[in-house]
Design a protein around this motif. Sequence first.
Motif, short mmCIF file in Angstrom:
data_model
loop_
_atom_site.label_atom_id
_atom_site.label_comp_id
_atom_site.label_asym_id
_atom_site.label_seq_id
_atom_site.Cartn_x
_atom_site.Cartn_y
_atom_site.Cartn_z
N GLY A 1 31.82 43.91 48.85
CA GLY A 1 31.99 43.00 49.97
C GLY A 1 32.79 43.61 51.09
O GLY A 1 32.62 43.26 52.25
N ARG A 2 33.67 44.58 50.76
CA ARG A 2 34.47 45.21 51.81
C ARG A 2 33.84 46.55 52.21
O ARG A 2 33.67 46.84 53.39
N LEU A 3 33.53 47.39 51.22
CA LEU A 3 32.94 48.70 51.50
C LEU A 3 31.45 48.73 51.19
O LEU A 3 30.69 49.49 51.78
N LEU A 4 31.06 47.93 50.23
CA LEU A 4 29.70 48.00 49.71
C LEU A 4 29.22 46.57 49.45
O LEU A 4 29.87 45.81 48.74
N SER A 5 28.08 46.20 50.05
CA SER A 5 27.53 44.86 49.83
C SER A 5 26.09 44.98 49.38
O SER A 5 25.42 45.96 49.66
N MET A 6 25.62 43.95 48.74
CA MET A 6 24.24 43.99 48.27
C MET A 6 23.58 42.64 48.50
O MET A 6 24.20 41.60 48.31
N ILE A 7 22.33 42.67 48.96
CA ILE A 7 21.56 41.43 49.06
C ILE A 7 20.31 41.56 48.19
O ILE A 7 19.85 42.65 47.93
N PHE A 8 19.79 40.39 47.79
CA PHE A 8 18.72 40.39 46.80
C PHE A 8 17.48 39.69 47.31
O PHE A 8 17.46 39.14 48.40
N GLN A 9 16.46 39.70 46.44
CA GLN A 9 15.17 39.13 46.81
C GLN A 9 15.26 37.63 47.05
O GLN A 9 14.70 37.12 48.00
N ASP A 10 15.99 36.94 46.18
CA ASP A 10 15.99 35.48 46.24
C ASP A 10 17.28 34.99 46.88
O ASP A 10 18.32 34.94 46.22
N PRO A 11 17.23 34.60 48.16
CA PRO A 11 18.49 34.22 48.82
C PRO A 11 19.06 32.91 48.29
O PRO A 11 20.26 32.69 48.37
N LEU A 12 18.21 32.05 47.73
CA LEU A 12 18.72 30.76 47.28
C LEU A 12 19.69 30.92 46.11
O LEU A 12 20.71 30.26 46.03
N SER A 13 19.36 31.85 45.21
CA SER A 13 20.25 32.01 44.06
C SER A 13 21.52 32.77 44.44
O SER A 13 22.46 32.84 43.67
N ALA A 14 21.55 33.36 45.63
CA ALA A 14 22.75 34.06 46.07
C ALA A 14 23.72 33.13 46.78
O ALA A 14 24.84 33.51 47.09
N LEU A 15 23.29 31.91 47.07
CA LEU A 15 24.14 30.97 47.80
C LEU A 15 24.56 29.84 46.87
O LEU A 15 23.82 29.44 45.98
N ASN A 16 25.74 29.32 47.12
CA ASN A 16 26.22 28.20 46.32
C ASN A 16 25.69 26.90 46.92
O ASN A 16 25.97 26.58 48.07
N PRO A 17 24.93 26.12 46.13
CA PRO A 17 24.26 24.95 46.71
C PRO A 17 25.22 23.84 47.16
O PRO A 17 24.83 23.00 47.97
N VAL A 18 26.45 23.83 46.64
CA VAL A 18 27.33 22.70 46.96
C VAL A 18 28.40 23.03 48.00
O VAL A 18 29.30 22.24 48.24
N HIS A 19 28.31 24.22 48.59
CA HIS A 19 29.25 24.53 49.66
C HIS A 19 28.53 24.75 50.97
O HIS A 19 27.42 25.27 51.00
N ARG A 20 29.20 24.38 52.06
CA ARG A 20 28.62 24.60 53.38
C ARG A 20 28.52 26.09 53.64
O ARG A 20 29.35 26.88 53.18
#
Lengths: 324, 326
Positions: B89-108
């Motif tokens: 998150g500071r030096l190295l970040s990664m994103i994935f195929q499915d953005p929905l599972s990477a986000l928390n559904p109950v937070h803005r």
Amino acid sequence: MSDELLKVTNLVKNFELRVNNGARRKKRIVQAVTNVSFSVEKGQTLGLVGESGSGKTTVGRCILRLIEPTSGSVEFEGHDLGSLKFEEMRALRRKMQIVFQDPFASLDPKMTIGASISEPMVVQGVPGDHSDKVIELLELVGLSADHAQRFPHEFSGGQRQRIGVARALALNPALIVLDEPVSALDVSIQAGVVNLFEDLQSRLGMSYIFIAHDLSVVQHIADRVAVMYLGKIVEIGDQEAVYATPTHPYTKALLSAVPLPDPKTERARNRIMLEGDVPSPVNPPSGCRFRTRCWKAQDVCGQEEPMLTVRPSGQMSACHFPES
Amino acid sequence: MSEKVLEIRDLHVTFDTPSGPLEAVRGVDLDVSAGELLGVVGESGSGKSVSFLAAMGLLPARARVTGSVSLAGEQLIGASAKQMRSIRGRLLSMIFQDPLSALNPVHRIGDQISEMLRSHQDLSGREAEKRAIELLDIVGIPQPGDRARQYPHEFSGGMRQRVVIAIAIANNPKVLIADEPTTALDVTVQAQILEVIERVQERFGTAVVLITHDLGVIARVADRVNVMYAGRNVEQGTIESLFDHPSHPYTRGLLASLPRPGKQRLKPITGFPPNMLNPPSGCAFHTRCEFAADICKGEMPALVGFGDLQTACVRARDLPKNEIFL
């Protein structure tokens, strides 16, 4: 036309959606397919392309009456499928088969490959022992006779897709709906399955409806192409014409969005970047459904729905301001 | 070439499975230079994702990882969980195929970006919120102020992937790893997301590793490419050389199997990808290679210079010229 196999006229499919909105229950209509018409000739391949939610899969399933169309007619070899009784439809189903996208979900894990392939013959009451036919079918799709005794988990994705094709061929169909048949496969495997479809067609002469979002594969395999957007056909015609001189802005944008595996042409291209996403089919835009993302849209596009009109290069498109 | 930010050396990843050890990554060497866009292509099971999950320290404990991954001088293999938390998150970040599972559904959305900012930077809640809205604007989300107060389900697939990118770049990492970021998206939306990734790369000088199976996507955005097969890096080079005169038979096979306008017949690669529980000896591609000779079954070939490419094929010099494309 004399060698017309399938004729779809004004096909409509609406799905009812019940939305629980607190205390109030609302009914909403999803207009999955709206007034779609096209025909498929014997021995030809029609490519049906579009993004998710365009209704291409629903069209495929309505043709086979796997789901009942809301209205419109589907004529197959001159029979209006909507007017047929259950038994008559069942008899006609032999001639219309489907291959699904997911080769892992479309085979019963507890049935041997041989049993899966002969099941259509059992269901349709084809008399006799089917084992010779199963071996013939396996060899036809590039597998071997001893595969008949094995189970689906012993096969790779590409092999399973071939098994699905063998099953579809079991009743010598005149039409096969191929619903995203290579999307789940790795690139190096895709090519072999695409070649198989071509070989089978030239040997057996059946027609295909090839449903895909991959425009390069459709360009390769299709004779005619129909481009769908939000439940409607926006452009339809010979593959060469549609790909070389797209006349609907959506077709043009879609083609320009497909990345080509060639850095030089890819980087030199003028790309049309569409804004936003496909709108909801629950409440599609008035007039031309593409107008909310179209760079050419004028007031008339919201008021008047454009009709499919023949263009100079031969294909038809539904646009008030077609590309020339 | 400019400064290397990420250096992977002799990376091995082995999973213990009920059928025995499975070596998914078998000695990968790979460099990412500052500010470049490196494409990593390969088919399923080639080890492309696993290599970078290992670098991120995101593999389950049953995976055995050896080798070296150094990021701006810090060694990531064997780093403690605490160190990795500070690096990710500071030096190295990664994103994935499915953005929905990477986000928390109950937070803005705005709070999820703020959380990422405040876990690495000393910011007040208000400052983080302001920065979150700026980030949403950078990734091309209209009305970012209003959208920041919404939840993931209120966003479309393409918009969610933009949010995930905003979170990934929040702390201006040196390297952004994008694992099949557009595979789940429609082509018109894919084009938008690729543009966002390029924009981020240019604006912040972030090095991007784009993992994909789509050679078209690579051709559009990458500067250099690594081709992976059976847990090995089999060929690497600049995008122009690799597409113009690929040297490894696997790369040649991949390019030949693609449909192109005017091509009459596709040329598939014969056979199937190997079972990694029991990979072929020597060059793992020899079982499918039309140019294979006895020598290919012996030792695993290393990457060696071949013109302006690096290729892991001992027969590269003996192969006929490419007439594969039509």
